[in-house]
Scaffold this motif. Structure first.
Motif, short mmCIF file in Angstrom:
data_model
loop_
_atom_site.label_atom_id
_atom_site.label_comp_id
_atom_site.label_asym_id
_atom_site.label_seq_id
_atom_site.Cartn_x
_atom_site.Cartn_y
_atom_site.Cartn_z
N THR A 6 0.84 -1.20 0.00
CA THR A 6 0.00 0.00 0.00
C THR A 6 0.87 1.25 0.00
O THR A 6 0.58 2.22 -0.71
CB THR A 6 -0.95 0.00 1.21
OG1 THR A 6 -1.72 -1.21 1.19
CG2 THR A 6 -1.87 1.18 1.19
N ALA A 13 0.92 4.14 -2.82
CA ALA A 13 0.71 5.55 -2.48
C ALA A 13 1.78 6.44 -3.09
O ALA A 13 1.52 7.61 -3.38
CB ALA A 13 0.67 5.73 -0.97
N TYR A 21 -6.76 -1.61 -9.68
CA TYR A 21 -6.77 -2.06 -8.29
C TYR A 21 -8.10 -2.72 -7.94
O TYR A 21 -9.15 -2.33 -8.45
CB TYR A 21 -6.54 -0.87 -7.34
CG TYR A 21 -5.18 -0.25 -7.48
CD1 TYR A 21 -4.08 -0.77 -6.81
CD2 TYR A 21 -4.99 0.88 -8.28
CE1 TYR A 21 -2.83 -0.19 -6.93
CE2 TYR A 21 -3.74 1.47 -8.41
CZ TYR A 21 -2.67 0.93 -7.73
OH TYR A 21 -1.43 1.49 -7.87
N GLN A 51 -8.02 -3.16 -2.37
CA GLN A 51 -6.78 -2.39 -2.49
C GLN A 51 -7.07 -0.89 -2.46
O GLN A 51 -6.32 -0.12 -1.85
CB GLN A 51 -6.03 -2.76 -3.76
CG GLN A 51 -5.42 -4.14 -3.73
CD GLN A 51 -4.87 -4.55 -5.08
OE1 GLN A 51 -5.48 -4.31 -6.12
NE2 GLN A 51 -3.70 -5.20 -5.06
N LEU A 93 -5.67 1.72 0.25
CA LEU A 93 -4.98 2.92 -0.22
C LEU A 93 -5.61 4.17 0.37
O LEU A 93 -4.91 5.07 0.84
CB LEU A 93 -5.00 2.96 -1.75
CG LEU A 93 -4.13 3.99 -2.44
CD1 LEU A 93 -2.69 3.87 -2.01
CD2 LEU A 93 -4.25 3.84 -3.94
#
Length: 104
Positions: free
Chosen positions: A33, A37, A89, A93, A97
């Motif tokens: 994650t 990002a 994604y 996910q 995120l």
């Protein structure tokens, strides 16, 4: 007379020895994650840099950000690039995120 151990014997003894639990742990690495990002930072900036052209997303409400990502993914919200990115994604996910970005 002391017993001599060959280098090979010493290596076998050391390999068989158990390490303390602290030595067996893997070093801390960023999560998947956190890596994902980083791609957001390219356009939206980071905690230390706010983009003059894109809305800031760090520290925002996780539920709002998650819904926006889902809307981009399903084309409910118009976009130039975010829809294509969000479709890459899973919903889980995107939630992870959004949670990460709201806290970091």
């Amino acid at each position: 007379m002391p017993r001599r151990v060959s280098p090979w014997g010493l290596a076998a003894i050391l390999a068989a020895a158990t390490l303390p639990a602290a030595a067996q742990q893997k070093p801390a690495t960023p999560s998947d994650t956190a890596f994902a990002a980083q791609t957001c930072n390219v356009c939206h900036g980071s905690q230390s840099y706010v983009s003059p052209t894109m809305p800031p997303i760090h520290g925002g409400d996780a539920a709002t950000l998650h819904q926006a990502l889902l809307d981009f993914k399903t084309d409910k919200r118009p976009s130039t690039i975010m829809g294509r990115i969000a479709r890459g994604y899973s919903d889980e996910q995107l939630k992870a995120l959004a949670d990460y970005l709201s806290k970091n």
